[in-house]
Design an enzyme around this catalytic site. Structure first.
Site, PDB file in Angstrom:
ATOM      1  N   GLU A 299      -2.017 -10.777   3.682  1.00  0.00           N
ATOM      2  CA  GLU A 299      -2.818 -10.670   4.906  1.00  0.00           C
ATOM      3  C   GLU A 299      -4.212 -11.280   4.771  1.00  0.00           C
ATOM      4  O   GLU A 299      -4.851 -11.602   5.781  1.00  0.00           O
ATOM      5  CB  GLU A 299      -2.922  -9.208   5.358  1.00  0.00           C
ATOM      6  CG  GLU A 299      -3.679  -8.284   4.425  1.00  0.00           C
ATOM      7  CD  GLU A 299      -2.792  -7.616   3.390  1.00  0.00           C
ATOM      8  OE1 GLU A 299      -3.042  -6.435   3.072  1.00  0.00           O
ATOM      9  OE2 GLU A 299      -1.869  -8.267   2.871  1.00  0.00           O
TER      10      GLU A 299
ATOM     11  N   GLU B  45       0.830  -1.204   0.000  1.00  0.00           N
ATOM     12  CA  GLU B  45       0.000   0.000   0.000  1.00  0.00           C
ATOM     13  C   GLU B  45       0.869   1.260   0.000  1.00  0.00           C
ATOM     14  O   GLU B  45       0.585   2.228  -0.703  1.00  0.00           O
ATOM     15  CB  GLU B  45      -0.924   0.003   1.221  1.00  0.00           C
ATOM     16  CG  GLU B  45      -1.859  -1.183   1.317  1.00  0.00           C
ATOM     17  CD  GLU B  45      -2.833  -1.271   0.161  1.00  0.00           C
ATOM     18  OE1 GLU B  45      -3.415  -0.240  -0.217  1.00  0.00           O
ATOM     19  OE2 GLU B  45      -3.000  -2.377  -0.389  1.00  0.00           O
TER      20      GLU B  45
END
Length: 273
Positions: free
Chosen positions: A140, A120
């Site tokens: 994740e 990100e």
């Protein structure tokens, strides 16, 4: 200018000859995993660069063999309610948005792993150059979590977004280039030189030009709904974390070592990756 702050988890250096600065994530013993201190220091260093008339471009990279393995999963209290998750993820998302909206171009220089929250971070940057040894992914999902922000649908084709976010697969630099996750791939030994060459080029551009070009590009994404998308994602992932299965996974973080946790997480996928 006032004295530069002393950072614990990052390095901040201005180039001696051109108007660009470099933020280096500096926890190599943890593959530059980002704890709250690191997130806040990156945010402070970005603000420092933006406020400095002698910085026209910014590089973000990592020390050692990783850009970053993502958010540091150790040492935090995960037995919290949804309001705490909203606050935590909201802060992380805002720090990433501050990179995205900085009025100077920001280059991600990917020297190794860029996973989860670090992916990100990379996607919040304007441009990305990767070493041919770099690896990218959103693992994740495999432990019932998700990204703190949602830049990926604004960069990649939907098929590629779904692949990365549904499977948790890690892709290599050439796959990342084919997906347009990065702009350029170079041999690892040439990454620093290639990054600095681009930073020098951007630093020498007429200052208002990139500022207004970036503002116009960002405005197009805002008009298309980027901020609403970001807000929804914070709400959705916070709710995911407090679901029954989400709480079970978070509880595992408190009673397992990180190595044990990752082994349990990835065990169902052995032979499938």
């Amino acid at each position: 200018m006032t004295d530069q702050p002393v950072f614990e988890t990052i390095l901040y250096e201005k180039d001696a000859t051109d108007k660009f600065a470099t933020i280096t994530l500096n926890r190599p013993e943890k593959l530059n995993a980002m704890n709250k201190t690191a997130i806040r220091e990156i945010d402070a260093a970005v603000a420092l660069a933006v406020a400095d008339p002698d910085v026209n471009a910014l590089v973000i990279t990592g020390a050692g063999r990783a850009f970053s393995a993502g958010y540091d999963l150790q040492g935090a209290d995960y037995d919290v309610d949804i309001e705490d998750w909203h606050a935590d993820m909201g802060e992380n998302t805002q720090a990433l948005l501050n990179i995205w909206k900085a009025p100077i171009p920001v280059i991600a220089s990917i020297n190794g792993y860029a996973l989860a929250g670090a992916l990100e971070l990379m996607m919040a940057c304007d441009l990305a150059i990767a070493a041919d040894t770099a690896k990218f992914g959103e693992p994740e999902v495999r432990h019932n979590s998700g990204p703190p922000s949602l830049f990926m649908p604004w960069l990649l084709a939907t098929r590629d977004v779904r692949w990365l976010m549904y499977t948790g697969d890690t892709v290599d630099a050439q796959e990342a280039l084919a997906m347009r996750l990065v702009n350029k791939v170079v041999p690892a030994a040439e990454l620093k030189d290639a990054t600095e060459k681009l930073a020098r080029k951007l630093a020498r551009m007429p200052v208002p030009a990139i500022k207004y070009a970036k503002a116009s590009i960002n405005n197009q994404q805002i008009a298309a709904g980027l901020m609403t998308s970001m807000d929804y994602n914070v709400q959705a992932i916070a709710a995911l974390h407090v679901s029954r299965r989400g709480r079970e996974w978070m509880a595992n973080l408190g009673r397992m070592t990180l190595k044990e946790y990752l082994e349990v997480r990835d065990a169902p996928f052995k032979g499938l990756d």
